[in-house]
Write a protein that holds these residues in place. Structure first.
Motif, PDB file in Angstrom:
ATOM      1  N   ARG A   1      -9.465 -12.085   5.759  1.00  0.00           N
ATOM      2  CA  ARG A   1      -9.460 -10.664   5.388  1.00  0.00           C
ATOM      3  C   ARG A   1      -8.088 -10.233   4.882  1.00  0.00           C
TER       4      ARG A   1
ATOM      5  N   ASN B   1      -7.636  -8.723   1.216  1.00  0.00           N
ATOM      6  CA  ASN B   1      -7.195  -7.326   1.105  1.00  0.00           C
ATOM      7  C   ASN B   1      -5.840  -7.215   0.413  1.00  0.00           C
ATOM      8  N   THR B   2      -4.940  -8.152   0.700  1.00  0.00           N
ATOM      9  CA  THR B   2      -3.618  -8.104   0.071  1.00  0.00           C
ATOM     10  C   THR B   2      -3.711  -8.379  -1.421  1.00  0.00           C
TER      11      THR B   2
ATOM     12  N   SER C   1      -5.178  -5.377  -3.117  1.00  0.00           N
ATOM     13  CA  SER C   1      -4.204  -4.288  -3.166  1.00  0.00           C
ATOM     14  C   SER C   1      -3.160  -4.530  -4.250  1.00  0.00           C
TER      15      SER C   1
ATOM     16  N   VAL D   1      -0.333  -2.362   2.289  1.00  0.00           N
ATOM     17  CA  VAL D   1      -1.526  -2.753   3.031  1.00  0.00           C
ATOM     18  C   VAL D   1      -1.175  -3.653   4.222  1.00  0.00           C
TER      19      VAL D   1
ATOM     20  N   ALA E   1      -4.055  -5.036   6.701  1.00  0.00           N
ATOM     21  CA  ALA E   1      -4.573  -6.127   5.872  1.00  0.00           C
ATOM     22  C   ALA E   1      -5.624  -6.953   6.593  1.00  0.00           C
TER      23      ALA E   1
ATOM     24  N   ASN F   1     -10.933  -4.747   9.043  1.00  0.00           N
ATOM     25  CA  ASN F   1     -12.126  -4.683   8.201  1.00  0.00           C
ATOM     26  C   ASN F   1     -12.160  -3.332   7.487  1.00  0.00           C
ATOM     27  N   ILE F   2     -11.256  -3.157   6.528  1.00  0.00           N
ATOM     28  CA  ILE F   2     -11.147  -1.872   5.833  1.00  0.00           C
ATOM     29  C   ILE F   2     -12.076  -1.788   4.629  1.00  0.00           C
TER      30      ILE F   2
ATOM     31  N   LEU G   1     -13.347  -3.735   0.805  1.00  0.00           N
ATOM     32  CA  LEU G   1     -12.679  -4.065  -0.453  1.00  0.00           C
ATOM     33  C   LEU G   1     -12.264  -2.815  -1.218  1.00  0.00           C
TER      34      LEU G   1
ATOM     35  N   ASP H   1     -11.384   0.104  -0.013  1.00  0.00           N
ATOM     36  CA  ASP H   1     -10.190   0.725   0.569  1.00  0.00           C
ATOM     37  C   ASP H   1      -8.926  -0.035   0.181  1.00  0.00           C
ATOM     38  N   ALA H   2      -8.993  -1.361   0.153  1.00  0.00           N
ATOM     39  CA  ALA H   2      -7.832  -2.150  -0.267  1.00  0.00           C
ATOM     40  C   ALA H   2      -7.464  -1.823  -1.716  1.00  0.00           C
TER      41      ALA H   2
END
Length: 200
Positions: A26, A30-31, A34, A70, A74, A77-78, A80, A82-83
């Motif tokens: 994740r 996420n990184t 972002s 982020v 990071a 569980n935000i 995709l 939100d990232a």
């Protein structure tokens, strides 16, 4: 620009270093999302500022540290989307701030040679706000976690402000040469008259 490419590729390894298992995956996803989205936000802001053209200073300064925005969420569980929102906002805000606020800092005698405030300070503060909004503590209630994070922010800002004033006072001592030109190495380093005259 080589530093931008390296950090673009390897920033997720910073964010996933403390995670384990699925959280590592994740954090990487996420990184990357972002960072990629921050490029979009940076291009939008730069083209608005420069009337349809891109400014390389904006691109270099605002696409680089979006992994900071982020950092603390990071591995959560935000989602995709939100990232991507975090990255786009970080790129946009950082570019606008770099263009509009950085020149005004010079008017009040704050010298930020490389725009570090907008490279890491603003995205870090955005990360703090995102963390407050999206996540809570593992063993604490959300209200108590907010208090802990607010206290950590106040402590960090206090230490930073005191450290900056101390460093500024130290640099104003007479033993340090005050020059109008910043980053001029000739003041402190020996420069031979002719390059060929140096013998090894």
């Amino acid at each position: 620009m080589i530093d931008t490419i390296f950090l673009f590729c390897f920033w997720p390894s910073f964010n996933e270093a403390t995670a384990a298992g699925l959280e590592r995956l994740r954090a990487v996803i996420n990184t990357y999302l972002s960072i990629c989205s921050s490029v979009l936000g940076t291009f939008i802001a730069s083209s608005l500022i420069r009337h349809g053209k891109l400014d390389m200073i904006h691109v270099r300064s605002s696409t680089l540290p979006r992994g900071v925005a982020v950092d603390t969420v990071a591995s959560s569980n935000i989602g995709l989307h939100d990232a991507m929102i975090i990255g786009t906002l970080a790129g946009f805000i950082s570019t606008i701030g770099f263009y509009a606020v950085l020149p005004k800092l010079k008017l009040i005698r704050i010298h930020d040679a490389c725009g570090v405030h907008y490279l890491y300070g603003v995205p870090g503060f955005q990360d703090y706000l995102t963390n407050l909004y999206l996540t809570g503590g593992l063993q604490r209630s959300n209200n108590i976690q907010v208090v802990y994070q607010a206290a950590a922010l106040v402590l960090t800002l206090a230490m930073t402000i005191v450290g900056v004033f101390f460093a500024g006072a130290l640099l104003r001592l007479l033993i340090f040469v005050q020059k109008s030109q910043y980053l001029d190495d000739e003041v402190h380093w020996y420069k031979p008259d002719e390059i060929g005259s140096v013998k090894l």
